[in-house]
Design an enzyme around this catalytic site. Sequence first.
Site, PDB file in Angstrom:
ATOM      1  N   GLN A   1     -31.266 -40.399  17.224  1.00 45.02           N
ATOM      2  CA  GLN A   1     -32.019 -41.640  16.945  1.00 45.02           C
ATOM      3  C   GLN A   1     -33.286 -41.392  16.152  1.00 45.02           C
ATOM      4  OE1 GLN A   1     -32.820 -44.987  19.568  1.00 45.02           O
ATOM      5  NE2 GLN A   1     -33.075 -43.334  21.066  1.00 45.02           N
TER       6      GLN A   1
ATOM      7  N   ASP B   1     -48.403 -41.072  22.021  1.00 43.52           N
ATOM      8  CA  ASP B   1     -49.275 -41.588  23.080  1.00 43.52           C
ATOM      9  C   ASP B   1     -50.634 -41.997  22.496  1.00 43.52           C
ATOM     10  OD1 ASP B   1     -47.302 -40.704  25.109  1.00 43.52           O
ATOM     11  OD2 ASP B   1     -47.872 -38.738  24.369  1.00 43.52           O
TER      12      ASP B   1
ATOM     13  N   HIS C   1     -47.366 -34.617  27.796  1.00 42.66           N
ATOM     14  CA  HIS C   1     -46.673 -35.824  27.317  1.00 42.66           C
ATOM     15  C   HIS C   1     -45.742 -36.282  28.438  1.00 42.66           C
ATOM     16  CE1 HIS C   1     -44.365 -38.699  25.102  1.00 42.66           C
ATOM     17  NE2 HIS C   1     -43.259 -38.036  25.388  1.00 42.66           N
TER      18      HIS C   1
HETATM   19  P1  NAI Z   1     -30.877 -38.509  20.675  1.00 39.09           P
HETATM   20  O1  NAI Z   1     -30.119 -38.158  21.913  1.00 39.09           O
HETATM   21  O2  NAI Z   1     -30.559 -39.747  19.926  1.00 39.09           O
HETATM   22  O3  NAI Z   1     -30.770 -37.296  19.648  1.00 39.09           O
HETATM   23  C1  NAI Z   1     -30.937 -35.964  20.014  1.00 39.09           C
HETATM   24  C2  NAI Z   1     -30.071 -35.139  19.103  1.00 39.09           C
HETATM   25  O4  NAI Z   1     -30.319 -33.770  19.391  1.00 39.09           O
HETATM   26  C3  NAI Z   1     -28.568 -35.381  19.310  1.00 39.09           C
HETATM   27  O5  NAI Z   1     -27.976 -35.742  18.068  1.00 39.09           O
HETATM   28  C4  NAI Z   1     -28.065 -34.044  19.812  1.00 39.09           C
HETATM   29  O6  NAI Z   1     -26.768 -33.729  19.332  1.00 39.09           O
HETATM   30  C5  NAI Z   1     -29.107 -33.086  19.226  1.00 39.09           C
HETATM   31  N1  NAI Z   1     -29.190 -31.788  19.898  1.00 39.09           N
HETATM   32  C6  NAI Z   1     -29.023 -31.505  21.209  1.00 39.09           C
HETATM   33  N2  NAI Z   1     -29.113 -30.181  21.408  1.00 39.09           N
HETATM   34  C7  NAI Z   1     -29.366 -29.621  20.202  1.00 39.09           C
HETATM   35  C8  NAI Z   1     -29.536 -28.296  19.759  1.00 39.09           C
HETATM   36  N3  NAI Z   1     -29.446 -27.263  20.600  1.00 39.09           N
HETATM   37  N4  NAI Z   1     -29.760 -28.081  18.454  1.00 39.09           N
HETATM   38  C9  NAI Z   1     -29.825 -29.108  17.588  1.00 39.09           C
HETATM   39  N5  NAI Z   1     -29.647 -30.386  17.941  1.00 39.09           N
HETATM   40  C10 NAI Z   1     -29.425 -30.642  19.225  1.00 39.09           C
HETATM   41  O7  NAI Z   1     -32.405 -38.463  21.108  1.00 39.09           O
HETATM   42  P2  NAI Z   1     -33.671 -39.035  20.334  1.00 39.09           P
HETATM   43  O8  NAI Z   1     -33.895 -40.442  20.764  1.00 39.09           O
HETATM   44  O9  NAI Z   1     -33.569 -38.731  18.890  1.00 39.09           O
HETATM   45  O10 NAI Z   1     -34.817 -38.168  21.017  1.00 39.09           O
HETATM   46  C11 NAI Z   1     -34.896 -36.773  20.804  1.00 39.09           C
HETATM   47  C12 NAI Z   1     -35.881 -36.145  21.776  1.00 39.09           C
HETATM   48  O11 NAI Z   1     -37.193 -36.633  21.550  1.00 39.09           O
HETATM   49  C13 NAI Z   1     -35.581 -36.436  23.253  1.00 39.09           C
HETATM   50  O12 NAI Z   1     -35.803 -35.247  23.996  1.00 39.09           O
HETATM   51  C14 NAI Z   1     -36.613 -37.476  23.613  1.00 39.09           C
HETATM   52  O13 NAI Z   1     -36.909 -37.456  24.994  1.00 39.09           O
HETATM   53  C15 NAI Z   1     -37.793 -36.979  22.794  1.00 39.09           C
HETATM   54  N6  NAI Z   1     -38.845 -37.964  22.568  1.00 39.09           N
HETATM   55  C16 NAI Z   1     -40.127 -37.478  22.537  1.00 39.09           C
HETATM   56  C17 NAI Z   1     -41.198 -38.310  22.302  1.00 39.09           C
HETATM   57  C18 NAI Z   1     -42.580 -37.763  22.264  1.00 39.09           C
HETATM   58  O14 NAI Z   1     -43.515 -38.554  22.109  1.00 39.09           O
HETATM   59  N7  NAI Z   1     -42.820 -36.459  22.385  1.00 39.09           N
HETATM   60  C19 NAI Z   1     -40.993 -39.751  22.110  1.00 39.09           C
HETATM   61  C20 NAI Z   1     -39.589 -40.168  22.120  1.00 39.09           C
HETATM   62  C21 NAI Z   1     -38.576 -39.282  22.346  1.00 39.09           C
END
Ligand code: NAI
Length: 329
Positions: free
Chosen positions: A15, A159, A187
């Site tokens: 996403q 944040d 975070h």
């Molecule tokens: P998502 O689930 O849509 O995408 C994550 C992607 O990472 C998936 O396509 C998956 O196949 C891939 N992935 C998993 N393991 C992997 C690996 N070993 N190597 C490469 N790719 C891998 O999740 P989204 O919504 O894109 O969020 C990603 C991360 O960001 C989550 O951990 C979420 O909690 C975090 N996040 C952090 C925020 C912050 O402020 N620090 C805010 C919002 C989300």
Amino acid sequence: MSTPVKVAVTGAAGQIGYSLLFRIASGELLGKDTPVELRLLEITPALKALEGVVMELDDCAFPALAGVQIGDDPDVVFDGANVALLVGARPRTKGMERGDLLEANGAIFTAQGRALNDHAADDVRITVTGNPANTNALIAMSNAPDIPTERFSALTRLDHNRAIAQLAAKVGAPVTDIRRMTIWGNHSATQYPDLFHAEVGGRNAAEAVGDQSWLENTFIPTVAKRGAAIIEARGSSSAASAASATIDHTRDWLLGSAQDDWVSMAVRSDGSYGVAEGLISSFPVTTAGGGYEIVQGLEIDDFSRARIDASVAELAEERDAVTKLGLIG
Ligand code: NAI
């Protein structure tokens, strides 16, 4: 045109990736005149979806996009990377304990830390967005002994931006009037958004608000629980705003933060403000020329002290848990 900057993004078919890649390619990270080469890492089952995203990137005909490479091997994808945005992580699924989550992500971030250590460019800078972001950054840093520790950071800019938006709405000021916002700690829901050092139009923000009850009972929990509120409303977690914050964080780090202002970044603690040395904790920082400095000399009153300590205690617990799992030395 100059040599392209190699920007690696993990979790590129996810996403956040779907928003982030297009903004990087359009020049919002490094400027429209700096060519970028995208290096996109995914797990094998997601490579097909990633190919579709690359087709869309092609179809935008972005002038600054010098090339795109995709793959599932971090050793290859990180080769020569100047910037690494570690977004991909294992989400917490039903029945998963906190320890299981740390372990699953630990496996990802140990491997990626080692791959960055062995293959990234000498000037690499690393931003961890994937959760638990602070501890994932700690794991990657601990597994990359040849990369200077100040090249690792974790994202608390979302944040920070949320806190600015909430404050601006409360006082009826444009966001551009808000300066010196700080997120301290992790975070997570324990983070501490600090209004005592923030300013609205040059005036102390806590005084401008003049409502300690709002600060304690509305502002802090709204910012800290905003992620959950978005999941509740949207049915999935914040993505465009997380991508936007990842750009803000990394752009300011590489190109410099605004004069007379600072930003929040989770970086390795040097012991400032009583935060245990070595933890990746959020601080107010100024940035210039690809480096950062933790802002020094802020007075921390008892109210702020208790909240910073609580969030830092959680970071220490996470560090102890991953140490027990053998993920960091
Ligand atoms: P998502 O689930 O849509 O995408 C994550 C992607 O990472 C998936 O396509 C998956 O196949 C891939 N992935 C998993 N393991 C992997 C690996 N070993 N190597 C490469 N790719 C891998 O999740 P989204 O919504 O894109 O969020 C990603 C991360 O960001 C989550 O951990 C979420 O909690 C975090 N996040 C952090 C925020 C912050 O402020 N620090 C805010 C919002 C989300």
